[in-house]
Design a protein around this motif. Structure first.
Motif, PDB file in Angstrom:
ATOM      1  N   HIS A 149      16.155 121.776 -16.042  1.00  0.00           N
ATOM      2  CA  HIS A 149      14.970 121.086 -16.546  1.00  0.00           C
ATOM      3  C   HIS A 149      14.887 121.391 -18.032  1.00  0.00           C
ATOM      4  O   HIS A 149      14.867 122.561 -18.429  1.00  0.00           O
ATOM      5  CB  HIS A 149      13.705 121.571 -15.837  1.00  0.00           C
ATOM      6  CG  HIS A 149      12.442 121.010 -16.418  1.00  0.00           C
ATOM      7  ND1 HIS A 149      12.116 119.674 -16.343  1.00  0.00           N
ATOM      8  CD2 HIS A 149      11.434 121.608 -17.115  1.00  0.00           C
ATOM      9  CE1 HIS A 149      10.962 119.468 -16.951  1.00  0.00           C
ATOM     10  NE2 HIS A 149      10.523 120.622 -17.428  1.00  0.00           N
ATOM     11  N   GLY A 207      19.165 114.951 -14.430  1.00  0.00           N
ATOM     12  CA  GLY A 207      19.098 113.907 -13.417  1.00  0.00           C
ATOM     13  C   GLY A 207      19.674 114.341 -12.082  1.00  0.00           C
ATOM     14  O   GLY A 207      19.280 113.825 -11.025  1.00  0.00           O
ATOM     15  N   LYS A 208      20.596 115.296 -12.111  1.00  0.00           N
ATOM     16  CA  LYS A 208      21.185 115.833 -10.882  1.00  0.00           C
ATOM     17  C   LYS A 208      20.371 116.991 -10.315  1.00  0.00           C
ATOM     18  O   LYS A 208      20.761 117.592  -9.309  1.00  0.00           O
ATOM     19  CB  LYS A 208      22.618 116.295 -11.158  1.00  0.00           C
ATOM     20  CG  LYS A 208      23.569 115.154 -11.515  1.00  0.00           C
ATOM     21  CD  LYS A 208      24.953 115.671 -11.893  1.00  0.00           C
ATOM     22  CE  LYS A 208      25.875 114.500 -12.267  1.00  0.00           C
ATOM     23  NZ  LYS A 208      27.213 114.966 -12.705  1.00  0.00           N
ATOM     24  N   LEU A 230      20.564 115.133 -20.159  1.00  0.00           N
ATOM     25  CA  LEU A 230      19.870 114.196 -19.273  1.00  0.00           C
ATOM     26  C   LEU A 230      20.628 114.032 -17.958  1.00  0.00           C
ATOM     27  O   LEU A 230      20.018 113.921 -16.883  1.00  0.00           O
ATOM     28  CB  LEU A 230      19.709 112.843 -19.968  1.00  0.00           C
ATOM     29  CG  LEU A 230      18.714 112.806 -21.138  1.00  0.00           C
ATOM     30  CD1 LEU A 230      18.775 111.453 -21.846  1.00  0.00           C
ATOM     31  CD2 LEU A 230      17.297 113.079 -20.648  1.00  0.00           C
ATOM     32  N   ALA A 231      21.959 114.039 -18.033  1.00  0.00           N
ATOM     33  CA  ALA A 231      22.772 113.900 -16.823  1.00  0.00           C
ATOM     34  C   ALA A 231      22.584 115.105 -15.901  1.00  0.00           C
ATOM     35  O   ALA A 231      22.419 114.953 -14.682  1.00  0.00           O
ATOM     36  CB  ALA A 231      24.243 113.741 -17.195  1.00  0.00           C
TER      37      ALA A 231
END
Length: 238
Positions: free
Chosen positions: A203, A198-199, A194-195
């Motif tokens: 995907h 998020g950057k 997820l980190a």
């Protein structure tokens, strides 16, 4: 900048970089086989019947401890490598497991045939032993990264290594498998995934991860990725 592995699409780098004479010698003894996720290619204390040269897919090297009841993965290879290190080193049996982690295909040579080829041309053995040297370098860096990098950086590095070995920005791999390779809890992989997403670096979908920004992943991991790949390229003059 880190050096990624050069891609010989549909071919194994070790076989492709043999001299023309050695390629002609070894070619009649090779056959194509499929590698399916979950296959065990080598088991400790069991003689190796054939050598496999992946043309696609990813294979991991692992050690297992009955006392600790766990398996630790120490390295991986794809189209740049081969199985059968114990044969190259004249050991009777291997000391590690080899697992197929991402499905693909490989060129296969029976061990008996390979030993006969080496008697005809010692340069074949010398050539393949260079890969053993590069895998030792990778294993050393894997130990370093496991000790000093956090899960997010370790995951980013692993994805770069897998991306090197698949001919697509899509990597067929699950969180469960990533947790096994990294020897961390699945929840830790989920948080790290997820980190990275998020950057804008990856995907993630169910059962697969898409590489969105490779250069961003390389920047995140820094010198943890690149030296083993550079060592391989140097050994094979690529």
């Amino acid at each position: 900048m880190p050096k990624q592995l050069p891609r010989f699409e549909g071919r194994n780098t070790l076989l492709s970089t043999l001299s023309l004479e050695d390629q002609a010698l070894i070619s009649p003894y090779t056959s194509k086989v499929s590698l399916h996720r979950g296959m065990i290619l080598e088991t400790p204390q069991r003689a190796v019947e054939c050598l496999l040269f992946p043309t696609s897919g990813v294979v991991s090297v692992a050690v297992s401890s009955e006392h600790l009841m766990c398996t630790i993965e120490t390295g991986l290879f794809g189209f740049e490598g081969m199985s059968g290190a114990s044969v190259l080193l004249n050991a009777k049996v291997p000391s590690t497991y080899l697992y197929v982690r991402i499905s693909g295909s490989a060129a296969k040579i029976d061990t008996t045939a390979y030993k006969g080829l080496v008697r005809e041309s010692w340069t074949i053995q010398r050539h393949f032993l260079k890969f053993t040297q590069s895998l030792i370098t990778q294993t050393a860096y894997n130990a370093y990264v496991s000790r000093f990098d956090n899960i997010e950086r370790r995951l980013a590095r692993l994805l770069l290594m897998c991306h090197d070995r698949v001919l697509s920005d899509r990597i067929d791999i699950t969180h469960q498998l990533l947790s096994k390779i990294l020897a961390v809890r699945r929840s830790g992989v989920t948080v790290a995934t997820l980190a990275l997403a998020g950057k804008g670096l990856i995907h993630a979908e169910r059962g697969e991860i898409h590489i969105v920004d490779r250069s961003g992943l390389e920047k995140l991991v820094g010198n943890s990725y690149g030296p083993p790949e550079g060592e391989y390229n140097k050994l094979f003059k690529l």
